[in-house]
Structures are given as C-alpha cells and as structure tokens.
Design a protein around this motif. Structure first.
Motif, PDB file in Angstrom:
ATOM      1  N   MET A  74       1.054  -1.326  -0.295  1.00  0.00           N
ATOM      2  CA  MET A  74       0.307   0.117   0.151  1.00  0.00           C
ATOM      3  C   MET A  74       1.051   1.210  -0.166  1.00  0.00           C
ATOM      4  SD  MET A  74      -3.269  -0.643   2.928  1.00  0.00           S
ATOM      5  CE  MET A  74      -3.903  -2.363   2.657  1.00  0.00           C
ATOM      6  N   GLU A  75       1.912   1.224   1.111  1.00  0.00           N
ATOM      7  CA  GLU A  75       2.579   2.599   0.924  1.00  0.00           C
ATOM      8  C   GLU A  75       3.425   2.395  -0.147  1.00  0.00           C
ATOM      9  OE1 GLU A  75       6.077   4.139   4.704  1.00  0.00           O
ATOM     10  OE2 GLU A  75       6.470   2.103   3.250  1.00  0.00           O
ATOM     11  N   GLN A  76       4.469   1.484  -0.876  1.00  0.00           N
ATOM     12  CA  GLN A  76       4.248   1.846  -2.256  1.00  0.00           C
ATOM     13  C   GLN A  76       4.276   2.117  -3.388  1.00  0.00           C
ATOM     14  OE1 GLN A  76       7.754   1.975  -2.669  1.00  0.00           O
ATOM     15  NE2 GLN A  76       8.004   1.628   0.034  1.00  0.00           N
ATOM     16  N   THR A  77       2.983   1.939  -3.359  1.00  0.00           N
ATOM     17  CA  THR A  77       2.061   1.984  -4.413  1.00  0.00           C
ATOM     18  C   THR A  77       1.474   3.686  -3.948  1.00  0.00           C
ATOM     19  OG1 THR A  77       0.946   0.167  -4.703  1.00  0.00           O
ATOM     20  CG2 THR A  77      -0.373   1.540  -5.596  1.00  0.00           C
ATOM     21  N   LEU A  78       1.157   3.787  -3.026  1.00  0.00           N
ATOM     22  CA  LEU A  78       0.968   5.324  -2.804  1.00  0.00           C
ATOM     23  C   LEU A  78       1.870   6.750  -3.039  1.00  0.00           C
ATOM     24  CD1 LEU A  78      -1.133   5.632   0.292  1.00  0.00           C
ATOM     25  CD2 LEU A  78      -1.763   5.997  -1.791  1.00  0.00           C
ATOM     26  N   LEU A  79       3.540   6.211  -3.252  1.00  0.00           N
ATOM     27  CA  LEU A  79       4.489   6.365  -2.671  1.00  0.00           C
ATOM     28  C   LEU A  79       4.899   6.879  -4.608  1.00  0.00           C
ATOM     29  CD1 LEU A  79       7.048   4.457  -0.051  1.00  0.00           C
ATOM     30  CD2 LEU A  79       6.290   7.059  -0.376  1.00  0.00           C
ATOM     31  N   ARG A  80       3.976   6.298  -5.573  1.00  0.00           N
ATOM     32  CA  ARG A  80       5.045   6.152  -6.812  1.00  0.00           C
ATOM     33  C   ARG A  80       4.160   7.348  -7.128  1.00  0.00           C
ATOM     34  NH1 ARG A  80       4.996   0.403  -6.622  1.00  0.00           N
ATOM     35  NH2 ARG A  80       3.305   0.150  -6.734  1.00  0.00           N
ATOM     36  N   ILE A  81       3.396   7.676  -6.926  1.00  0.00           N
ATOM     37  CA  ILE A  81       2.294   8.807  -7.119  1.00  0.00           C
ATOM     38  C   ILE A  81       3.336  10.324  -6.666  1.00  0.00           C
ATOM     39  CG2 ILE A  81      -0.315  10.769  -7.129  1.00  0.00           C
ATOM     40  CD1 ILE A  81      -1.197   7.900  -5.655  1.00  0.00           C
ATOM     41  N   ARG A  82       2.729  10.577  -8.101  1.00  0.00           N
ATOM     42  CA  ARG A  82       4.003  12.165  -8.277  1.00  0.00           C
ATOM     43  C   ARG A  82       2.952  13.141  -6.866  1.00  0.00           C
ATOM     44  NH1 ARG A  82       3.943  17.339 -10.578  1.00  0.00           N
ATOM     45  NH2 ARG A  82       5.702  18.669 -11.407  1.00  0.00           N
ATOM     46  N   GLY A  83       4.317  13.496  -6.397  1.00  0.00           N
ATOM     47  CA  GLY A  83       3.525  14.748  -4.463  1.00  0.00           C
ATOM     48  C   GLY A  83       3.479  14.093  -3.452  1.00  0.00           C
ATOM     49  N   ILE A  84       3.084  12.363  -3.751  1.00  0.00           N
ATOM     50  CA  ILE A  84       3.286  11.701  -2.471  1.00  0.00           C
ATOM     51  C   ILE A  84       4.312  11.057  -1.974  1.00  0.00           C
ATOM     52  CG2 ILE A  84       2.018   9.711  -1.469  1.00  0.00           C
ATOM     53  CD1 ILE A  84       0.135  11.905  -2.564  1.00  0.00           C
ATOM     54  N   GLY A  85       4.600  11.610  -0.458  1.00  0.00           N
ATOM     55  CA  GLY A  85       6.276  11.194   0.018  1.00  0.00           C
ATOM     56  C   GLY A  85       5.572  10.464   1.256  1.00  0.00           C
ATOM     57  N   PRO A  86       6.373  10.000   1.772  1.00  0.00           N
ATOM     58  CA  PRO A  86       6.532   9.146   2.893  1.00  0.00           C
ATOM     59  C   PRO A  86       5.351   9.635   3.538  1.00  0.00           C
ATOM     60  CG  PRO A  86       8.781   9.346   2.895  1.00  0.00           C
ATOM     61  CD  PRO A  86       8.270   9.712   1.719  1.00  0.00           C
TER      62      PRO A  86
END
Length: 305
Positions: A227-239
C-alpha cells in the motif's frame, strides 16, 4: 451494524467510546468547512449513492449509540442503499470497527502513552473515509502551518465543491476527482496553492477519475508495504502523506508519519523537554507501539489542542 428507529439511523457504539473526546477533536479548527457542530450535534453533507444528503449526528446520553437524522432530502425520500451508505460512512469516520482493548493494554505499559491514553480514553482515530479527500488534505498540508492549510481547503471546497443550503446555512461536500481533474493549474494557484501542489492535486484527481487509483484497489493489497509503495509512486506523495492516508483513510494500524511535526511537538510536550526528540529517538520510543503506531500518533496529537 445499524438499525432504524423513530425516523433516524441508530449505530451501536463499541466500548470504550467517548463522544465528547471525538467532538473535541472535530472542533480543533474554527475554519473547518466540511461539517458544522452546534449544540453537540455534527451536521455534515455526505455525497452517497449518487446524491448529497445532509445529516445531523449526535450520541445517546450514555454513549452507547450514534443517532443519525437524515435532514435533506428527508428520511422518507432515502433509499435503503442510501441509508446503508450513510451508516457505513459514519462507521468508518469514527473507526468503530477497531477493538481498542489491545491498544489500551499496550499503552498501560508505556510510560509515554499511559497518561495520554488515560486522559483521552474512548477517543477514536477520526478518519477521512474518502480517498480523494484524504490525499488532497495530505497534499494541502505539506510544509505549511495548519491554519493556512484549513484556509486552502476552504477555498478549494467553496470554489469547486457542491453545496446544500438549509435553514440559512450552506453545507459543503468535497470536490470530486472529476471536477479537479478538469482544472488547469492556474485555477488553483489563483487560490494561493503553489504550482507544485496544484500539479499534484490535479494529477491525483486524474488518476482517480480514470480509475487508475482507488480505495478499493489499495485495500485489496492487504499489505502495508505494498500500500505504501503504491502511494509513494504517485507524484507529490512522499512518506509523510502516504502514511497519513494509510492512517486516516485506509486504517492501517502500523501507519506511522514519523516525520510529522505535530508528533514531534507532542512528544516534546509529553516528555517536558526544551527540544524536540530526534528521529532515532522517536524510533526507539515507538518500538513498543508495534501494530498501534497510528493510534499512538493520533493520541499524541491530541495533547496539542
């Protein structure tokens, strides 16, 4: 999960639950635009089952149930699908599906969390059930103070959201991804969004409008790192933003916005220090919170207001 009685929906409450603690959290800003609180009742415009429904929510006197009145359109005009969607939203908003017993047992053994958990016993991790709203709020809040974040959210909602007026007050629902995806960056920079945040918001909206990103897909992964990695692949979404969304929308109990300034200030306050703890120190403090980092963070935030 819920039942109907006397022209309202009744949602039984798991224990422990303190409506007053949750209401205090919801009242942390006077500039909130997505609900209105008056005389202990929460008024909110919900986009459910293809329409906007204004509800009023309050608790039974003994905190054993939430009572939901359907104001506009009236209760009699609502389908069974709509009533079920409203009950489900409230259930998710107040995180009523989580058994807090293990969290309180853990907190009782933790010198940092014990006094906080005791002070706010019955507080639930108030969520943001809508994924686009949660992602947008995370992006809006990046690197600015909370009051200005609320101002930007209000401008976004009142410019591009939908509304309903009842008894002289206008209630707002968050803009849809389709509405924001159709904008140009200049439409948001005119509201004092930075160009980068405008691009991020429109990009996330486009992913959701196209079906490339959805809450259902993220939940189907059933794995925190995925889930975290999927979100982190979105531009503008950091940790920080990813874990904020995992915590408040996707309800992952191990979500931990480690770099959150509010968390650092809360720990500084609880520990009665003159300086905020370092990241390695926070990691060591959190070793005993495993599996409950999201709730630990939320309870620590609560000491700040």
């Amino acid at each position: 999960m819920w039942r109907e009685a006397e022209r309202m929906l009744i949602v039984p409450l798991p224990q422990p639950f303190r409506y007053a603690h949750n209401l205090d959290y919801l009242q942390r800003s006077t500039n909130e635009c997505l609900y209105h609180i008056q005389d202990g009742a929460i008024y909110k415009l919900l986009p459910v089952a293809g329409q906007n429904v204004l509800i009023a929510l309050e608790t039974a006197a003994d905190d054993t149930a939430l009572h939901i009145r359907l104001i506009e359109p009236s209760e009699g005009a609502q389908s069974a699908e709509t009533r079920a969607a409203i009950a489900h939203y409230v259930w998710a908003w107040f995180d009523l599906g989580t058994d807090l017993s293990p969290f309180y047992a853990m907190a009782a053994r933790d010198p940092i969390l014990e006094p906080v958990a005791d002070s706010f016993h019955g507080l639930r991790l108030m969520g943001i059930p809508d994924l686009f709203e949660a992602l947008s709020w995370g992006i809006i809040g990046q690197q600015i103070n909370l009051p200005f974040a609320y101002t930007l959210k209000r401008r976004l909602v009142e410019q591009f959201g939908t509304s309903l007026t009842w008894e002289g007050r206008t209630f707002w629902a968050f803009p849809t991804p389709e509405r924001i995806a159709a904008l140009a960056p200049e439409d948001l920079t005119a509201l004092q969004f930075t160009r980068s945040k405008a691009d991020y918001l429109i990009g996330v909206a486009a992913l959701m409008a196209d079906g490339a990103l959805s809450k259902e897909h993220l939940l189907s992964l059933r794995d925190y790192p995925q889930m975290e990695q999927t979100l982190l692949r979105i531009r503008g979404i950091g940790p920080w933003t990813a874990n904020y969304v995992l915590m408040r929308c996707l309800r992952w109990p191990s979500a931990f916005p480690l770099a959150d300034v509010g968390l650092h200030n809360a720990l500084k306050h609880v520990l009665q220090r003159s300086e905020k703890p370092t990241l390695p120190e926070i990691r060591r403090m959190a070793e005993g919170w495993a599996g409950w980092e999201a709730y630990a963070t939320f309870y620590l935030w609560r000491v700040l207001y």
